[in-house]
Design a protein around this motif. Sequence first.
Motif, PDB file in Angstrom:
ATOM      1  N   LYS A 223     -11.096  -0.728  31.453  1.00  0.00           N
ATOM      2  CA  LYS A 223     -10.593  -0.990  30.105  1.00  0.00           C
ATOM      3  C   LYS A 223     -11.025   0.113  29.136  1.00  0.00           C
ATOM      4  CE  LYS A 223     -10.089  -5.977  30.582  1.00  0.00           C
ATOM      5  NZ  LYS A 223      -8.622  -5.958  30.434  1.00  0.00           N
TER       6      LYS A 223
ATOM      7  N   LEU B 298      -8.415   2.116  26.984  1.00  0.00           N
ATOM      8  CA  LEU B 298      -8.491   2.196  25.520  1.00  0.00           C
ATOM      9  C   LEU B 298      -8.480   3.646  25.042  1.00  0.00           C
ATOM     10  CD1 LEU B 298     -11.115  -0.581  24.680  1.00  0.00           C
ATOM     11  CD2 LEU B 298      -8.701  -0.560  24.033  1.00  0.00           C
TER      12      LEU B 298
ATOM     13  N   TYR C 154      -5.025   4.958  25.213  1.00  0.00           N
ATOM     14  CA  TYR C 154      -4.164   4.456  24.142  1.00  0.00           C
ATOM     15  C   TYR C 154      -4.443   5.174  22.823  1.00  0.00           C
ATOM     16  CZ  TYR C 154      -2.682   0.519  27.080  1.00  0.00           C
ATOM     17  OH  TYR C 154      -2.151  -0.262  28.073  1.00  0.00           O
TER      18      TYR C 154
ATOM     19  N   SER D  33       2.453  -0.448  19.627  1.00  0.00           N
ATOM     20  CA  SER D  33       1.805  -1.622  20.233  1.00  0.00           C
ATOM     21  C   SER D  33       1.863  -1.495  21.747  1.00  0.00           C
ATOM     22  CB  SER D  33       2.496  -2.917  19.786  1.00  0.00           C
ATOM     23  OG  SER D  33       3.827  -2.966  20.270  1.00  0.00           O
TER      24      SER D  33
ATOM     25  N   ASP E 150      -0.791  -8.430  22.895  1.00  0.00           N
ATOM     26  CA  ASP E 150      -1.733  -8.466  21.786  1.00  0.00           C
ATOM     27  C   ASP E 150      -2.330  -7.107  21.474  1.00  0.00           C
ATOM     28  OD1 ASP E 150      -1.855 -11.431  21.313  1.00  0.00           O
ATOM     29  OD2 ASP E 150      -2.488 -11.406  23.420  1.00  0.00           O
ATOM     30  N   GLY E 151      -1.729  -6.004  21.994  1.00  0.00           N
ATOM     31  CA  GLY E 151      -2.269  -4.678  21.747  1.00  0.00           C
ATOM     32  C   GLY E 151      -1.658  -4.040  20.505  1.00  0.00           C
ATOM     33  N   TYR E 152      -2.482  -3.538  19.621  1.00  0.00           N
ATOM     34  CA  TYR E 152      -2.034  -2.890  18.395  1.00  0.00           C
ATOM     35  C   TYR E 152      -3.086  -1.864  17.984  1.00  0.00           C
ATOM     36  CZ  TYR E 152      -5.344  -6.199  16.347  1.00  0.00           C
ATOM     37  OH  TYR E 152      -6.473  -6.905  16.058  1.00  0.00           O
TER      38      TYR E 152
ATOM     39  N   LYS F 176      -7.461 -13.617  18.452  1.00  0.00           N
ATOM     40  CA  LYS F 176      -6.395 -13.134  19.310  1.00  0.00           C
ATOM     41  C   LYS F 176      -5.065 -13.629  18.760  1.00  0.00           C
ATOM     42  CE  LYS F 176      -5.119 -12.725  24.189  1.00  0.00           C
ATOM     43  NZ  LYS F 176      -5.479 -13.108  25.578  1.00  0.00           N
TER      44      LYS F 176
ATOM     45  N   LYS G  28     -13.765  -9.064  22.266  1.00  0.00           N
ATOM     46  CA  LYS G  28     -12.864  -7.922  22.293  1.00  0.00           C
ATOM     47  C   LYS G  28     -13.668  -6.636  22.462  1.00  0.00           C
ATOM     48  CE  LYS G  28      -8.976  -6.030  19.596  1.00  0.00           C
ATOM     49  NZ  LYS G  28      -8.212  -6.165  18.345  1.00  0.00           N
TER      50      LYS G  28
ATOM     51  N   THR H 265      -8.228   0.983  18.495  1.00  0.00           N
ATOM     52  CA  THR H 265      -7.541  -0.178  19.049  1.00  0.00           C
ATOM     53  C   THR H 265      -8.548  -0.982  19.869  1.00  0.00           C
ATOM     54  OG1 THR H 265      -5.615  -0.928  20.313  1.00  0.00           O
ATOM     55  CG2 THR H 265      -6.814   0.954  21.196  1.00  0.00           C
TER      56      THR H 265
ATOM     57  N   ILE I 122      -9.013  -4.172  23.260  1.00  0.00           N
ATOM     58  CA  ILE I 122      -8.464  -5.022  24.322  1.00  0.00           C
ATOM     59  C   ILE I 122      -9.304  -6.288  24.391  1.00  0.00           C
ATOM     60  CG2 ILE I 122      -8.048  -5.252  26.802  1.00  0.00           C
ATOM     61  CD1 ILE I 122      -7.551  -2.316  26.952  1.00  0.00           C
TER      62      ILE I 122
END
Length: 454
Positions: free
Chosen positions: A49, A53, A56, A90, A94-96, A152, A161, A177, A179
């Motif tokens: 992760k 991240l 991203y 996004s 739920d990713g932004y 969330k 998170k 951002t 996760i």
Amino acid sequence: MELKHKILALTVLPLLLAIVAVGALVQYRAERLAEQQAALLEESLLASKRAELKHYVELALSSIEPLYANPRLPREQAQTQAKAILQGLSFGDDGYFFAYDTGGRNLVHPRQPELVGRNLWDLTDPQGRHVIRALLAAARDGDGYQRYGWEKPSIHQMTEKLGYVELLPRWGWMLGTGIYLDDVERATAQVRERARGNARSTLLALGAVALVAVLLVFAGGLALNVSEHRLADSKLKAMAQRIVQSQEDERARVSRELHDGISQLLVSVKFQFELAQHQLDHGDERASDSMRQGLGRLGEAIGEVRRISHDLHPSLLDTLGLAAALDQLSREFAQRTGIVVQQHTDHEMTALNRQPAKTVALFRIAQEGLCNIERHAHASQVDIQLCRHGNRVELTLIDNGRGCPADALYASTGIGLRNIRERVEHLAGDFSLQSIPGRTVLRVSLPLEREALL
């Protein structure tokens, strides 16, 4: 608690304690292993992760890089366009991406637009962590990763998170951002639950083994108990038979002594008195001599009655104690057999005299020992010792006879030594027999009760 229950408890309890200890150790090891597996899984998932991240954020930075790097474009215009781009980016459900200035004011938040423009410097999660402060600190330190609790969007619940942020120093922005880690928590919980399930299965198997072992021990104890009961019953029957036989032998001995001794003497006295009466009736001067002879034989009969009474239970044992009774027994034995008897007795025997059961037992043991010496030893000298050692009294008989076999103490024939052994065992004493040709030592030691020592 009966002896059989004590034996069963001493057999089963250590087994149960060992199984409980093994079960506790298995449980402890299983929990440790589950925690280690969960930690490894969590670390592996978090590593993937973290890489995701960072990838991203790098994509987001590359999307606004032309605006950030263009010096001819006015800053406010470039920032406005960058906000619009980040607002539309996004990933997943739920990713932004979000952006804050260094003072903690929110600049971009696609999923919670009500936060835009608010200063969240003092915002804390349910664990009390200052979220924005921690993210800014991570960005300044260069690490960029930070864990915190945040709502969330898809379920509107507070969830753990993992965030990653980087600074844009020219604009004074923090871009990042995050996760949500609920899938990581579910995976680690599943690992822990599987480990607990394995531990429970192992404990159930141990319980089954323990149950089988306890049943086997119980069955073995039951079989042993039945066997011991049968052996005890046979011993009791044999002992009862020996008691009956001993009583019959004693009655036969008394009967012989009454018939061969007192009865003959009394018949002789009767004839002597009848002769004296006949002589008196005819004026015979020998009547007084016949009367004196009859009285003499009557005295002999009285002495024989006293001897038999003494053999049954010596009166000196009740009046003067064991030492005097042994002294009389020794003298009578020496007179009857011609064997030299030496007696040594301690003077401190008052404690023993207050325990009639042990006094009688020691006297009977001495009688049995002397009787065996007379019948079997062919000895010329006997030494009788009665002494006290602390809270125990010891009786020792030593003779210079031909000795006896090594297994005489437990031989099935004869009742002399066996009676001695059973008397001693009944009084919780010790009994030993050491024999070689020319020297046999029979030693008996009995404990004195505490009340008698006071």
